[in-house]
Design a protein around this motif. Structure first.
Motif, short mmCIF file in Angstrom:
data_model
loop_
_atom_site.label_atom_id
_atom_site.label_comp_id
_atom_site.label_asym_id
_atom_site.label_seq_id
_atom_site.Cartn_x
_atom_site.Cartn_y
_atom_site.Cartn_z
N PHE A 136 -21.55 -0.97 -7.76
CA PHE A 136 -20.21 -1.03 -7.18
C PHE A 136 -20.24 -0.96 -5.65
O PHE A 136 -21.19 -0.48 -5.04
CB PHE A 136 -19.32 0.09 -7.73
N GLY A 137 -19.14 -1.45 -5.08
CA GLY A 137 -18.83 -1.24 -3.68
C GLY A 137 -17.48 -0.55 -3.62
O GLY A 137 -16.62 -0.81 -4.46
N LEU A 138 -17.28 0.33 -2.67
CA LEU A 138 -16.05 1.11 -2.65
C LEU A 138 -15.55 1.24 -1.22
O LEU A 138 -16.33 1.51 -0.30
CB LEU A 138 -16.33 2.49 -3.25
N THR A 139 -14.26 1.04 -1.04
CA THR A 139 -13.63 1.30 0.25
C THR A 139 -12.71 2.52 0.10
O THR A 139 -11.90 2.58 -0.82
CB THR A 139 -12.84 0.07 0.76
N ALA A 140 -12.90 3.49 0.96
CA ALA A 140 -12.12 4.73 0.92
C ALA A 140 -11.47 4.93 2.28
O ALA A 140 -12.14 4.81 3.32
CB ALA A 140 -13.01 5.92 0.58
N PHE A 141 -10.18 5.23 2.28
CA PHE A 141 -9.50 5.32 3.57
C PHE A 141 -8.26 6.22 3.52
O PHE A 141 -7.71 6.52 2.46
CB PHE A 141 -9.10 3.92 4.05
N TYR A 142 -7.86 6.63 4.71
CA TYR A 142 -6.67 7.45 4.93
C TYR A 142 -5.55 6.57 5.46
O TYR A 142 -5.79 5.71 6.32
CB TYR A 142 -6.99 8.56 5.93
N VAL A 143 -4.34 6.79 4.96
CA VAL A 143 -3.19 6.05 5.46
C VAL A 143 -2.00 6.99 5.59
O VAL A 143 -1.78 7.85 4.72
CB VAL A 143 -2.85 4.85 4.52
N ASP A 144 -1.27 6.89 6.68
CA ASP A 144 -0.04 7.67 6.83
C ASP A 144 1.02 6.83 7.53
O ASP A 144 0.75 5.71 7.99
CB ASP A 144 -0.28 9.00 7.55
N ARG A 145 2.22 7.37 7.59
CA ARG A 145 3.31 6.63 8.24
C ARG A 145 4.41 7.59 8.64
O ARG A 145 4.70 8.56 7.93
CB ARG A 145 3.86 5.55 7.30
N HIS A 146 5.04 7.29 9.78
CA HIS A 146 6.22 8.03 10.24
C HIS A 146 7.42 7.08 10.19
O HIS A 146 7.35 5.96 10.70
CB HIS A 146 6.03 8.53 11.67
N LEU A 147 8.51 7.52 9.56
CA LEU A 147 9.72 6.71 9.45
C LEU A 147 10.95 7.57 9.73
O LEU A 147 11.18 8.58 9.05
CB LEU A 147 9.85 6.09 8.06
N GLU A 148 11.72 7.16 10.71
CA GLU A 148 12.93 7.91 11.04
C GLU A 148 13.96 7.86 9.91
O GLU A 148 14.83 8.72 9.80
CB GLU A 148 13.55 7.38 12.34
N SER A 149 13.85 6.85 9.06
CA SER A 149 14.81 6.71 7.95
C SER A 149 14.62 7.77 6.87
O SER A 149 15.50 7.98 6.03
CB SER A 149 14.68 5.33 7.32
N GLY A 150 13.48 8.46 6.89
CA GLY A 150 13.28 9.56 5.96
C GLY A 150 12.80 9.15 4.58
O GLY A 150 12.93 9.92 3.64
N ASP A 151 12.21 7.97 4.41
CA ASP A 151 11.69 7.55 3.11
C ASP A 151 10.21 7.21 3.23
O ASP A 151 9.71 6.26 2.63
CB ASP A 151 12.48 6.37 2.56
#
Length: 205
Positions: A136-151
């Motif tokens: 296998f090959g595997l990609t592992a990553f962190y993701v985040d987001r800021h949204l003023e709409s609150g969702d």
């Protein structure tokens, strides 16, 4: 001992990302993980993989791609493709207990779209296209987001599923590979303006 399953490998990767988030938050007095160096994630993922108490295994960091393919008894027709970046290094190599590589793991911090991991994906596809012990090959990553709409939480999950997992599945399946994935919520602020997840996507034969 029983064999280490793909799901366990995926979950270890996302837990390693979560551990990295929590450590850096404490060390930096509330800085989120996207500010941290990528090697923090790599080391914590390796630690979680090592904790899996099943079949014998080895874990190495920053191994040369050409050497990894040689150790995996790869049968390469026409030389190693440029997309494999043979003189480069894989973030983590997960080895069978018998002493040959089982999987290659590429780690990324602050991923916001598939294009951020396209080069890693090209390497994984190219390595898997060769006949070898690499499963296998595997990609592992962190993701985040800021949204003023609150969702933020729902929007991050939507991005993970539509822009990353589904896009990679479609691409991988066109090349004849299968895909497993796991993602884990790391943090969501009370006002839901900020959310973070760890994601691991495995491509295999």
């Amino acid at each position: 001992m029983s064999r280490i399953g793909k799901e366990e490998i995926l979950k270890a990767c996302t837990q390693g990302i979560k551990n990295s988030y929590e450590e850096y938050l404490e060390w930096s007095s509330d800085e989120w993980l996207w500010n941290a160096p990528e090697y923090l994630l790599t080391v914590n993922i390796a630690k979680e993989l090592w904790k899996i108490e099943k079949d014998a295994k080895f874990i190495t960091l920053e191994d040369n791609v050409r050497a990894t393919l040689k150790n995996a008894d790869a049968t390469i027709k026409g030389g190693i493709s440029d997309q494999a970046r043979a003189n480069g290094r894989s973030d983590i190599v997960f080895w069978w207990g018998k002493g040959t590589p089982r999987g290659i793991i590429e780690v990324k911090n602050a991923v916001y779209s598939k294009k951020h991991i396209d080069e890693d994906l090209k390497r994984l596809y190219t390595v898997l296209e060769n006949e070898s012990d690499i499963e296998f090959g595997l990609t592992a990553f962190y993701v985040d987001r800021h949204l003023e709409s609150g969702d933020a939480k729902s929007r991050v999950e939507e991005r993970i599923n539509e822009n990353l997992i589904n896009a990679i599945k479609e691409e991988a399946e066109e090349k004849g590979f299968r895909v497993k994935e796991h993602y884990q919520e790391i943090a969501t602020t009370k006002n839901d303006k900020d959310a973070a997840f760890g994601v691991a996507i495995m491509i295999y034969k």
